[in-house]
Design a protein around this motif. Structure first.
Motif, PDB file in Angstrom:
ATOM      1  N   TRP A 203       3.207  -4.396   0.608  1.00  0.00           N
ATOM      2  CA  TRP A 203       3.719  -3.215  -0.088  1.00  0.00           C
ATOM      3  C   TRP A 203       3.021  -3.005  -1.437  1.00  0.00           C
ATOM      4  O   TRP A 203       2.593  -3.959  -2.088  1.00  0.00           O
ATOM      5  N   ARG A 224      -2.825   2.901   2.145  1.00  0.00           N
ATOM      6  CA  ARG A 224      -2.295   3.184   3.482  1.00  0.00           C
ATOM      7  C   ARG A 224      -3.326   2.869   4.564  1.00  0.00           C
ATOM      8  O   ARG A 224      -2.989   2.286   5.606  1.00  0.00           O
ATOM      9  N   ARG A 229       1.967  -0.546   2.838  1.00  0.00           N
ATOM     10  CA  ARG A 229       2.956   0.522   2.739  1.00  0.00           C
ATOM     11  C   ARG A 229       3.192   0.820   1.253  1.00  0.00           C
ATOM     12  O   ARG A 229       3.035  -0.069   0.405  1.00  0.00           O
ATOM     13  N   ASP A 246       5.103   6.122   1.813  1.00  0.00           N
ATOM     14  CA  ASP A 246       6.082   5.812   2.862  1.00  0.00           C
ATOM     15  C   ASP A 246       7.497   6.102   2.398  1.00  0.00           C
ATOM     16  O   ASP A 246       8.318   6.600   3.170  1.00  0.00           O
TER      17      ASP A 246
END
Length: 304
Positions: A203, A224, A229, A246
């Motif tokens: 992330w 991405r 994410r 996201d």
């Protein structure tokens, strides 16, 4: 339609308290709402502030006179009018004249306050909106769990968004074993994002405040494409950067002054930090205790 001389005299009478008794008073928010745009440049903010603060006179000035008094170029004033949704400066001036002649009286609105108080009021409204959003905290809790579980965790904030990213990263390092801060765009950001993914990260938390940087959108797309994410803290839920993320947390920025203020985005960052601490309380407790020991040993802070 009054002549310019008559219009100026009428506006002067209004502001000196000699307006007709039937003149309808209106809050200054009418003129402020006309220019309430979260993505205005500092130059446009200066023009808006001048028009708000000197409305009875400014409403009857030419584009050249406005440019001279604000200290900007004539094309800047013309572009400002277009950015506010008008066909040109004459159309904007006509609107300003209608407000100056039709809604302002010599009786001040005691609840209006000054420019700085108005900025505080706008931030209070942003915080109230955020409070309503927090009535359902599930999305924040879920995001905190994902961010806590990403090792490493990358925090991205470019240009003016860097201050929010630095705050988040500084605090997150107290509770997370590997936080990587990215505040420079271009290939440097791409390299950091790709390394984070190669190291096992899943992330990125990105901050994108007005005026939104092209570099931020490019970095989010690189993240991405690399398989990361992206959770985004920004001012609007719509837009190119939000579309590329996201998860988006939209919080209003204070846009009453020349430069934005970030009360609500700052609180959103703190809420995500809280969600991270709650996601892994044992790790949080252990790391905080270890940090306290280190800070005491090396005397990081002044004693109260």
């Amino acid at each position: 339609m009054p002549t310019p001389q008559q219009a100026r005299a009428q506006a002067s009478a209004i502001t000196s308290g000699k307006a007709a008794p039937e003149a309808e008073a209106a809050p200054v928010s009418q003129i402020r709402s006309l220019f309430d745009r979260p993505r205005m440049s500092p130059g446009h903010r200066r023009i808006a502030q001048y028009l708000i603060e000197h409305l009875p006179e400014a409403a009857f000035l030419s584009v050249t006179e406005i440019a001279d008094r604000v200290g900007v170029s004539q094309p800047s004033v013309t572009r400002f009018a277009a950015a506010m949704g008008f066909s040109g400066y004459p159309a904007l001036r006509e609107k300003l004249q209608s407000i100056a002649l039709g809604t302002f009286s010599g009786t001040p609105d005691e609840n209006q306050g000054n420019e700085l108080q108005s900025a505080v009021d706008a931030e209070i409204e942003n915080l109230e909106n955020l409070r309503r959003d927090f009535a359902d905290p599930d999305q924040v809790i879920a995001a905190g769990r994902e961010l806590a579980g990403s090792t490493p965790l990358t925090v991205l904030g470019l240009r003016i968004s860097a201050s929010l990213a630095e705050y988040f990263a500084y605090a997150a390092r107290r509770i997370h074993p590997d936080v990587r801060l990215v505040t420079r765009g271009g290939s440097i950001a791409y390299d950091a994002l790709l390394q984070s993914r190669a190291a096992g990260g899943s992330w990125v938390l990105a901050f994108s405040m007005p005026r939104h940087a092209q570099e931020t959108l490019a970095a989010v797309k690189v993240a991405r494409d690399a398989g990361l994410r992206v959770a985004l803290v920004t001012d609007l839920a719509l837009g190119a950067v939000a579309d590329a993320a996201d998860v988006t947390f939209a919080t209003g920025t204070g846009s009453r002054l020349v430069f934005d203020s970030y009360a609500a985005p700052g609180l959103m960052a703190a809420a995500l930090l809280q969600a991270m601490t709650d996601a892994d309380p044992e790790r949080t407790q252990g790391r905080l205790e270890e940090y306290e020991q280190i800070s005491e040993q090396h005397q990081f802070f002044l004693r109260d």
